[in-house]
Design an enzyme around this catalytic site. Structure first.
Site, PDB file in Angstrom:
ATOM      1  CB  CYS A   1      -1.798  13.871  10.459  1.00  0.00           C
ATOM      2  SG  CYS A   1      -0.684  13.794  10.916  1.00  0.00           S
ATOM      3  CD  GLU A   2      -6.573  11.798   6.279  1.00  0.00           C
ATOM      4  OE1 GLU A   2      -8.561  11.946   5.697  1.00  0.00           O
ATOM      5  OE2 GLU A   2      -6.277  12.337   5.608  1.00  0.00           O
TER       6      GLU A   2
ATOM      7  NE  ARG B   1     -14.200  -6.586  -5.141  1.00  0.00           N
ATOM      8  CZ  ARG B   1     -14.021  -5.354  -5.049  1.00  0.00           C
ATOM      9  NH1 ARG B   1     -12.693  -4.940  -3.743  1.00  0.00           N
ATOM     10  NH2 ARG B   1     -14.309  -4.204  -5.345  1.00  0.00           N
TER      11      ARG B   1
END
Ligand code: LLP
Length: 428
Positions: A357-358, A290
């Site tokens: 779709c959530e 990271r």
């Protein structure tokens, strides 16, 4: 005249010289490239990386760690597996940490010689371990007593193999790094490594195969004390086994996602952690993901709608949980910058969401941002690590393209997926 929140924000945007995105002569540029031209050429959503930023992050790590007698910087390939990025880092001296055959092949394809590859993971198959031994990797980090037995078995079967990799034992020091529970890896309830008593038992019974220690206590860590505690625990172990002559300290350095100055405190690390590492009196390796690539990449996205309801404002954009899952999965914060040539002080509070779709499909919740409208561009910051590498095809989304900006050129380093790519695997 810009006031309040936006005043400060624009100062950051315009004047922070190390920022990847800058406003210059009425243009918005990423490392000198006009962002609108990039988007015109490559479309959105688009992952965009900067060599300059990668190099800066690597130099920062070296400036902290190079006071050690011997230090090796490794990159955790899981953070981003693009072979062009790997190649850039490897050319600049980085080793690579991998956990499976595919990662190994990508590391090789990116130009990593086997002797600069470190093999990690708690689920290595016997065949994979054997192959890595045969390939001549630098080290294999042993995750469990059971894996240790498998390695012994392989070595018996191989019948006096030549030039073995270094075998290091991954120790779980039972330390809380105070990060998201999904990415905390050094607590005794976590699946990684062996507890101290098991480590001692393995080392006592072992006839000199294991010559190093490994630990990785978690990811996105800001707590210096956790590193101190973990490395002191390992140091105690090393003192009892003089043949241990290498230590791999994992990665985990936390970055300034929230743009409020909260990142790993490298002065404190130098003051409190380095003295412990020096006492190991042996080469030290780090495998970090990271900190190198996170701040070196942004995800560019286009606003599709600003949907205003009685309860909330939603900025619907073409980035989503399929191409950037961190907010949905870890509730992670990523700073979002609307890229307007002419700044305005109109501000909205909105959920920035994708079109999937959530409800979990969101990039930011209740976020104060400069007002936007359809067609505007957003830069989602610090997405160079665990962005593309965690992208999926949910809702049959195509994974985005990736571009890399070097001094004054920009090149496509991964094509946008097409439905043909998806269909190819199904037409069996
Ligand atoms: N070494 C080992 C053995 C690891 O498992 C990891 C990361 C690293 C090194 C590199 O850690 P870093 O320096 O990048 O923190 N998907 C999550 C992060 C998962 C980290 C997994 N292991 C996220 O998006 O936050």
């Amino acid at each position: 005249m810009i006031t309040g929140f936006f005043h400060e924000w624009f100062l950051i945007f315009d004047e922070r010289s190390d920022d990847m995105i800058k406003r210059e002569n009425n243009k918005i540029k990423i490392e000198g490239m006009d962002v609108f031209e990039l988007v015109e050429k490559y479309d959105t959503p688009l992952y965009c990386y900067s060599e300059k930023a990668i190099s800066k992050q690597m130099k920062t790590i070296h400036s902290v760690m190079d006071s050690l007698r011997e230090f090796h910087l490794g990159f955790a390939l899981k953070a981003n597996n693009n072979i062009h990025l790997i190649n850039y880092m490897v050319k600049n001296g980085t080793w690579i940490d991998i956990v499976n055959k595919n990662e190994y092949l990508l590391a090789r394809e990116g130009g990593t010689p086997p002797e600069k590859i470190v093999v990690n993971g708690n689920g290595k198959t016997k065949a994979f371990i054997r192959e890595m031994i045969e390939e001549g990797v630098f080290s294999i980090n042993i995750d469990s007593k059971e894996e240790y037995e498998v390695i012994r078995e392989i070595l018996r079967e191989m019948d006096s193999p030549q030039g073995l990799p270094a075998f290091m034992l991954r120790v779980n020091p039972d330390v809380d790094p105070h990060t998201h529970p999904y990415i905390s890896t050094g607590l005794k309830e976590n699946k990684f490594g062996v507890q101290m008593d098991t480590a001692r038992a393995i080392l006592l019974s072992d006839n000199g195969l294991i010559t190093g220690l490994h630990t990785h206590i978690g990811s996105n860590i800001y707590d210096i004390g956790a590193y101190q505690e973990a490395f002191e625990t390992l140091l105690d172990l090393k003192k009892d086994f003089s043949r241990l002559n290498f230590i791999n300290i994992g990665g985990g350095w936390g970055i300034d996602y929230e743009k409020n100055g909260k990142h790993i405190d490298l002065d404190a690390y130098t003051e409190h952690v380095l003295p412990i590492l020096k006492q190991f009196d042996c080469p030290v390796m780090m495998e970090i993901g990271r900190f190198i690539l996170g701040p070196s990449g942004v995800l560019l996205s286009k606003v599709l709608y600003k949907k205003v309801t009685e309860f909330k404002t939603f900025v619907v954009c073409d980035a989503n949980m399929a191409n950037m899952i961190r907010p949905a999965l870890y509730n992670a914060y990523h700073h979002v910058k609307p890229l307007h040539v002419n700044s305005s002080d109109d501000e909205i509070t909105a959920d920035i969401v994708g079109g999937l779709c959530e409800t979990g499909d969101r990039i930011a919740v209740n976020r104060d941002i400069e007002d936007v409208s359809t067609g505007d561009l957003l830069a989602i910051l610090d997405t160079g690590a665990y962005g593309y590498s965690m992208a999926s095809n949910y809702n049959a989304e195509s994974r985005p393209a990736e571009i890399l900006i070097s001094d004054d050129e920009c090149r496509l380093i991964r094509k946008r997926e097409t439905v043909k790519d998806l269909l190819k695997k199904m037409k069996v």
